[in-house]
Design an enzyme around this catalytic site. Structure first.
Site, mmCIF file in Angstrom:
data_model
loop_
_atom_site.group_PDB
_atom_site.id
_atom_site.type_symbol
_atom_site.label_atom_id
_atom_site.label_comp_id
_atom_site.label_asym_id
_atom_site.label_seq_id
_atom_site.Cartn_x
_atom_site.Cartn_y
_atom_site.Cartn_z
ATOM 1 N N ARG A 1 6.365 8.908 3.033
ATOM 2 C CA ARG A 1 6.704 9.189 4.429
ATOM 3 C C ARG A 1 8.203 9.074 4.695
ATOM 4 N NH1 ARG A 1 2.086 6.661 8.364
ATOM 5 N NH2 ARG A 1 0.376 7.987 7.693
ATOM 6 N N ASP B 1 2.646 3.433 23.807
ATOM 7 C CA ASP B 1 2.665 3.452 22.345
ATOM 8 C C ASP B 1 4.038 2.960 21.893
ATOM 9 O OD1 ASP B 1 0.676 5.086 20.194
ATOM 10 O OD2 ASP B 1 2.701 4.718 19.455
HETATM 11 C C1 LIG Z 1 -4.418 5.946 15.129
HETATM 12 S S1 LIG Z 1 -3.523 5.926 16.628
HETATM 13 C C2 LIG Z 1 -4.832 5.578 17.811
HETATM 14 C C3 LIG Z 1 -4.823 6.554 18.966
HETATM 15 C C4 LIG Z 1 -5.972 6.405 19.944
HETATM 16 N N1 LIG Z 1 -6.026 5.086 20.528
HETATM 17 C C5 LIG Z 1 -7.291 6.758 19.301
HETATM 18 O O1 LIG Z 1 -8.126 5.884 19.111
HETATM 19 O O2 LIG Z 1 -7.497 7.935 18.990
HETATM 20 C C6 LIG Z 1 -2.694 4.332 16.536
HETATM 21 C C7 LIG Z 1 -1.439 4.258 17.408
HETATM 22 O O3 LIG Z 1 -1.013 2.896 17.492
HETATM 23 C C8 LIG Z 1 0.393 2.888 17.618
HETATM 24 N N2 LIG Z 1 0.932 1.560 17.285
HETATM 25 C C9 LIG Z 1 1.034 0.970 16.064
HETATM 26 N N3 LIG Z 1 1.606 -0.232 16.170
HETATM 27 C C10 LIG Z 1 1.884 -0.417 17.480
HETATM 28 C C11 LIG Z 1 2.486 -1.476 18.227
HETATM 29 N N4 LIG Z 1 2.940 -2.596 17.641
HETATM 30 N N5 LIG Z 1 2.599 -1.328 19.563
HETATM 31 C C12 LIG Z 1 2.160 -0.210 20.172
HETATM 32 N N6 LIG Z 1 1.582 0.827 19.531
HETATM 33 C C13 LIG Z 1 1.442 0.719 18.195
HETATM 34 C C14 LIG Z 1 0.837 3.990 16.660
HETATM 35 O O4 LIG Z 1 2.123 4.486 16.961
HETATM 36 C C15 LIG Z 1 -0.268 5.032 16.844
HETATM 37 O O5 LIG Z 1 0.118 6.063 17.726
#
Ligand SMILES: C[S@@+](CC[C@H](N)C(=O)[O-])C[C@H]1O[C@@H](n2cnc3c(N)ncnc32)[C@H](O)[C@@H]1O
Length: 270
Positions: free
Chosen positions: A35, A139
Site C-alpha cells: 500500500r 472517519d
Molecule cells: C471497513 S470501514 C467500515 C465502514 C462502515 N462502518 C461499514 O461497516 O461498512 C472502516 C473505517 O474505519 C476507519 N477507521 C480506522 N481507524 C479509525 C480511527 N482510529 N478513528 C476513526 N475511524 C477509523 C477507516 O478509515 C475506515 O474507513
C-alpha cells in the site's frame, strides 16, 4: 523496488497503533509494503526508512494523513448487514421518536450514513418518525470524507437499495458519469461528515439515539477495542441502539449493554 525490513515495519506499525489504534500483525507486512510502495515511488523514495522518517516527523502532517488514508481499509456498501436496518426500523416503528440523531462512527465513504438517511427519510415521509432527524458520519481518513461529501457512488455499491429508494433518493449519472449515482441534495442536507479519531478523547458530540460502529473494531487489539467502545458509548443516550459488525462478536466493554441480535445492542438505562 525496496524491501520493507522487519524493524522498519515494526516501527510503522507502532506509529499507526499509537496514533489511530490500527494493529498490524507481522502477517500484514506485505499489505503495508504494497500500500505504501506507489506513494513512495511518487515521492521518489526507494527506502521505507525514508518514508517512515517523513511520516513520523512533525514537519509533514499532510504526509502522515496520506499514510493513514493508504493504510486504513475502507470497504463498505449501502445497506450492509441489512438485519441491522430492519431492527432499527422495527424499533422506530415501536417508539415513534419525534427527534432522532444518528452517528456513523467509522463512516468510510458514507454508504452507512446515507443508507440510514434513506430509511429515516422514508419513515418520516410516512409519519412514522418526526421530521427532525439527522445523521453524522465521521472517519479518520480524509480521502473517504472528501468522497462522502461529494456523495457520488458506483451503482454497484447500491446493489442492496430497492429500485423505489434509488428513484427517490438518487440521481443517475449520464455520459461520462454513466454507471455512477449521486445522492439527492434533499438527503445530503441531512447528513454531515467530519474527521474524528476514535482513539482520542471525543469532545461532546451527542447525545445520539443510535450509533453505528461497524467493521472497524476488527482492526484494533482487544484493549483498544474496549476503550474505543466505551468512549463511543459515552455519546449514546441510555436506551439508545448500538451496532457493531456482526462478525465482530461481543465486546468486553465496561458500559452495560443489552444484547438484541448479532451485532445489535441497547445501552442499559441505569
Ligand atoms: C471497513 S470501514 C467500515 C465502514 C462502515 N462502518 C461499514 O461497516 O461498512 C472502516 C473505517 O474505519 C476507519 N477507521 C480506522 N481507524 C479509525 C480511527 N482510529 N478513528 C476513526 N475511524 C477509523 C477507516 O478509515 C475506515 O474507513
Amino acid at each position: 523496488m525496496a524491501s520493507l525490513h522487519d524493524d522498519t515495519f515494526r516501527r510503522i506499525a507502532e506509529l499507526m497503533h499509537g496514533a489511530i489504534g490500527l494493529s498490524f500483525a507481522q502477517s500484514k507486512k506485505p499489505l503495508v509494503s504494497s500500500r505504501l510502495a506507489p506513494r513512495m515511488q511518487r515521492l521518489g523514495l526507494d527506502d521505507y526508512e525514508d518514508y517512515l522518517a517523513l511520516i513520523s516527523g512533525h514537519s509533514d502532517a499532510g504526509e502522515f494523513q496520506m499514510a493513514v488514508d493508504l493504510l486504513t481499509t475502507n470497504e463498505t456498501y449501502f445497506f450492509r448487514e441489512p438485519a441491522h436496518y430492519e431492527l432499527l426500523e422495527a424499533e422506530l416503528v415501536r417508539t415513534k421518536p419525534r427527534t432522532l440523531a444518528v452517528w456513523s462512527a467509522a463512516s468510510s465513504f458514507g454508504d452507512e450514513a446515507f443508507s440510514t438517511a434513506m430509511l429515516l427519510a422514508d419513515m418520516a415521509q410516512l409519519g412514522r418518525i418526526g421530521s427532525d432527524w439527522s445523521v453524522l458520519g465521521t472517519d479518520i481518513s480524509d480521502r473517504v470524507l472528501r468522497s462522502a461529501t461529494q456523495a457520488v457512488y458506483p451503482q454497484e455499491r447500491l446493489r442492496n437499495v430497492t429500485p423505489e429508494r434509488l428513484r427517490r433518493h438518487c440521481l443517475r449519472g449520464e455520459g461520462e458519469s454513466d454507471g455512477m449515482v449521486q445522492i439527492h441534495p434533499r438527503l445530503r442536507e441531512r447528513v454531515r461528515f467530519g474527521q474524528l479519531n476514535l482513539c482520542q478523547p471525543i469532545e461532546a458530540l451527542g447525545p445520539f439515539d443510535v450509533v453505528f460502529l461497524r467493521n472497524v473494531l476488527i482492526y484494533f487489539d482487544t484493549e483498544t477495542k474496549r476503550d474505543v467502545v466505551d468512549r463511543v458509548l459515552t455519546q449514546l443516550r441510555p436506551g439508545g441502539l448500538f451496532f457493531i459488525g456482526t462478525a465482530e462478536g461481543r465486546v468486553a466493554c465496561k458500559t452495560p449493554l443489552q444484547s438484541l441480535a448479532p451485532g445489535a445492542f441497547r445501552k442499559v438505562v441505569s
